[in-house]
Design a protein around this motif. Structure first.
Motif, PDB file in Angstrom:
ATOM      1  N   ALA A 396       0.823  -1.207   0.000  1.00 35.82           N
ATOM      2  CA  ALA A 396       0.000   0.000   0.000  1.00 35.82           C
ATOM      3  C   ALA A 396       0.854   1.253   0.000  1.00 35.82           C
ATOM      4  CB  ALA A 396      -0.927  -0.011   1.222  1.00 35.82           C
ATOM      5  N   PHE A 397       2.075   1.127   0.506  1.00 37.17           N
ATOM      6  CA  PHE A 397       3.004   2.254   0.559  1.00 37.17           C
ATOM      7  C   PHE A 397       4.360   1.770   0.063  1.00 37.17           C
ATOM      8  CE2 PHE A 397       6.250   4.832   2.621  1.00 37.17           C
ATOM      9  CZ  PHE A 397       5.786   6.122   2.410  1.00 37.17           C
ATOM     10  N   GLY A 398       4.818   2.322  -1.047  1.00 36.39           N
ATOM     11  CA  GLY A 398       6.089   1.910  -1.624  1.00 36.39           C
ATOM     12  C   GLY A 398       7.078   3.055  -1.689  1.00 36.39           C
ATOM     13  N   THR A 503     -10.899  -0.352  -9.255  1.00 35.12           N
ATOM     14  CA  THR A 503      -9.584   0.276  -9.181  1.00 35.12           C
ATOM     15  C   THR A 503      -9.084   0.258  -7.745  1.00 35.12           C
ATOM     16  OG1 THR A 503     -10.008   1.712 -11.081  1.00 35.12           O
ATOM     17  CG2 THR A 503      -8.272   2.400  -9.578  1.00 35.12           C
ATOM     18  N   GLY A 504      -7.817  -0.058  -7.583  1.00 35.57           N
ATOM     19  CA  GLY A 504      -7.175   0.016  -6.274  1.00 35.57           C
ATOM     20  C   GLY A 504      -6.157   1.135  -6.261  1.00 35.57           C
ATOM     21  N   GLU A 505      -5.889   1.662  -5.060  1.00 40.01           N
ATOM     22  CA  GLU A 505      -4.962   2.781  -4.925  1.00 40.01           C
ATOM     23  C   GLU A 505      -3.883   2.475  -3.895  1.00 40.01           C
ATOM     24  OE1 GLU A 505      -6.920   6.396  -3.961  1.00 40.01           O
ATOM     25  OE2 GLU A 505      -8.206   6.404  -5.756  1.00 40.01           O
ATOM     26  N   GLY A 506      -2.681   2.951  -4.171  1.00 41.16           N
ATOM     27  CA  GLY A 506      -1.578   2.904  -3.229  1.00 41.16           C
ATOM     28  C   GLY A 506      -0.805   4.202  -3.295  1.00 41.16           C
ATOM     29  N   GLN A 507       0.233   4.299  -2.500  1.00 40.10           N
ATOM     30  CA  GLN A 507       1.053   5.505  -2.494  1.00 40.10           C
ATOM     31  C   GLN A 507       2.503   5.134  -2.746  1.00 40.10           C
ATOM     32  OE1 GLN A 507       1.022   7.760   1.164  1.00 40.10           O
ATOM     33  NE2 GLN A 507       2.115   9.505   0.271  1.00 40.10           N
ATOM     34  N   LEU A 508       3.187   5.964  -3.529  1.00 38.54           N
ATOM     35  CA  LEU A 508       4.599   5.772  -3.827  1.00 38.54           C
ATOM     36  C   LEU A 508       5.355   7.059  -3.539  1.00 38.54           C
ATOM     37  CD1 LEU A 508       7.039   4.259  -5.083  1.00 38.54           C
ATOM     38  CD2 LEU A 508       6.281   5.118  -7.309  1.00 38.54           C
ATOM     39  N   ILE A 509       6.357   6.953  -2.687  1.00 35.04           N
ATOM     40  CA  ILE A 509       7.266   8.060  -2.441  1.00 35.04           C
ATOM     41  C   ILE A 509       8.527   7.818  -3.270  1.00 35.04           C
ATOM     42  CG2 ILE A 509       8.714   9.227  -0.744  1.00 35.04           C
ATOM     43  CD1 ILE A 509       5.795   9.847  -0.394  1.00 35.04           C
TER      44      ILE A 509
END
Length: 521
Positions: A396-398, A503-509
């Motif tokens: 979920a967080f990359g 649709t699925g959502e995640g976050q990328l920093i």
């Protein structure tokens, strides 16, 4: 084939463990230790060396110690002796399987792990490195106390990082943290004593495995391990879910009787394996990843051929309904296969990797399937789906890191999976009782995570997402004159996976380079 993104860059020193020569024997180990370390570390009446005798570590931990002695204290040691010394120390002062089990993610370089750290350690230790870095060590209380002194001497900015202006951090470290470390991670333990006396598993033989390749998805195969001494020879075949066969070859070292470290060539791509053999010697588990890109890899599970009937996994593990498919059940001693649950079937054919069975689920089939063969069973090993109610992006967080551009640190990509779910008993999608289907195909894209990311045009500058593989390759490092204040190509992105109408959502920093990348971060 996936191109390397780092120019000749090994992801830390951990790769050296895979290149080391033969281990030291029980006879020459003490002499080797004395010859290379006795010049600075005094011996007691038993011949044990100061500082060294009060510690136990993983192979990567001992390698880091020896390299630090070389860099900061002028230790001179040949590569051959360094390899032997790491082997010897790992065998005699390592960690038992149960002591390392909960923290293997850091050895396996699993990306995007979020640690749950107790407040005292989180405030004092994990401000600079992972909690796994100290939980994978065992020391006497005296050695933990001296470890505080080492930090003060080695890292001059420690006082500020430890919130030194707001509290008596050194007093807290000595009076609270050291006793807690000595209690939780003592030098002596029943687990280590038992492991020293235990019969160690044999790496030699045939292993039947399942894994995931970053560009080809689920796969299975055989590894043949042979040789009378380390490094062992590894050969075999990997088969993708699409049926493509790739040759496997390489070398293997085993540390502490169970720590498996292998360098492999799989169809022309260089991979590393950091695995653990079970105490019984019949199973392998861990992670396999691209040699130069440790963020791109997957779980690796294997069973040893010739033992009790066992199943390592099933490929593919998700099946779209309405089409005929051959399912490979990977394991040893398998014969007829029985499927139960959403799909009932039996029969199949034994092969080199276990047994396969053809299935043709109806168009409206949805549900989980258990697999059995002989006395072996795998519950809910397959999911058949005609529809998907919701998608989640994993992780979920990359995190990705810019690089390249002539610098010494290469780009660090990030990889995501789209995981499908059905509604649970409450009839609502996206709630806690949803039923996991597994990894499903998706179309991938990125958007600005928030208004600031949109203003800074993060999507334009931070990198590119592969629309089919879910692999994000970050931008080039260095000042970018096209951005406000010529800032780096960092970014805050929303990762989107779409399958049909869900649709699925995640976050990328996307952040800056990691200049110091030790085997244990």
């Amino acid at each position: 084939m996936i191109p390397s993104l780092r120019k000749g860059h090994l992801a830390g020193l951990a790769g050296l463990l895979l290149l080391m020569p033969l281990p030291a024997t029980a006879e020459d180990g003490p002499a080797l230790l004395d010859a290379n370390c006795g010049g600075c570390h005094a011996a007691d009446e038993t011949g044990a060396l100061s500082r060294v005798k009060g510690q136990r570590k993983t192979p990567e931990g001992w390698l880091m110690t020896i390299v630090r002695m070389r860099l900061f204290h002028g230790m001179e040691i040949t590569p051959e002796d360094q390899g032997k010394l790491v082997h010897y120390l790992s065998e005699t002062q390592g960690l038992a399987p149960s002591e390392a089990a909960d923290y293997r993610y850091i050895l396996e370089r699993e990306p995007s792990v979020v640690e749950d750290v107790d407040a005292p350690f989180g405030e004092m230790c994990s401000r600079c490195h992972s909690a796994a870095r100290f939980t994978l060590q065992r020391r006497t209380q005296e050695e933990w106390d001296l470890h505080i002194d080492f930090h003060v001497g080695q890292f001059q900015t420690l006082e500020y990082q430890a919130l030194g202006r707001d509290r008596e951090w050194l007093k807290i470290a000595r009076e609270e943290i050291v006793p807690l470390l000595a209690e939780r991670y003592p030098l002596e333990s029943d687990a280590w004593t038992a492991w020293l006396e235990a019969r160690k598993p044999e790496a030699n033989g045939t292993w039947l495995f399942t894994t995931t390749l970053p560009d080809k998805g689920e796969a299975y195969g055989r590894l043949e391990v042979s040789g009378d001494a380390q490094p062992f020879t590894v050969s075999g075949t990997l088969v993708t879910a699409a049926g493509e066969e790739l040759p496997v070859s390489g070398r293997l070292n085993v540390y502490t009787g169970y720590e498996w470290r292998a360098n492999l060539d799989i169809g022309g791509d260089k991979y590393r394996q950091i695995l653990a053999m079970s105490e019984e010697g019949d199973r392998l588990s861990g992670r396999q990843f691209l040699h130069a890109e440790d963020s791109l890899g997957g779980a690796f599970r294997a069973v040893k051929a010739g033992g009790e009937t066992a199943i390592a996994g099933v490929v593919p593990s998700t099946l779209p309904a309405g089409s005929e498919k051959t399912v490979q059940v990977v394991g040893t001693g398998l014969g007829d296969v029985a499927l139960s649950g959403a799909l009932e079937a039996s029969g199949g054919a034994a092969n080199l990797y276990g047994a396969s069975i053809k299935v043709a689920p109806a168009d409206d089939t949805d549900g989980l399937i258990s697999v059995a063969s002989g006395e072996a069973a795998a519950e809910n090993a397959i999911a058949v789906y005609s529809h998907i109610d919701s998608l989640k992006v994993e992780p979920a967080f990359g995190v990705a890191r810019v690089g390249g551009g002539g610098g010494s640190a290469g780009k660090v990509p990030a990889r995501f999976d789209a995981v499908g779910y059905w509604k649970g008993p409450d009839g609502e999608a996206g709630t806690e009782d949803d039923i996991r289907i597994g990894v499903v195909p998706a179309r991938w894209s990125v958007e600005p995570f928030n208004e600031e990311a949109e203003h800074l045009k993060d999507v334009e500058h931070a990198g590119q997402m592969d629309t089919e593989l879910g692999i994000f390759v970050p931008g080039v490092a260095g000042p970018n004159p096209d951005r406000p204040f010529s800032t780096n190509n960092a970014g805050n992105l929303k990762v989107l996976a779409t399958n049909g109408d869900v649709t699925g959502e995640g976050q990328l920093i996307v952040t800056v380079q990691r200049w110091n990348d030790p085997p244990i971060r």
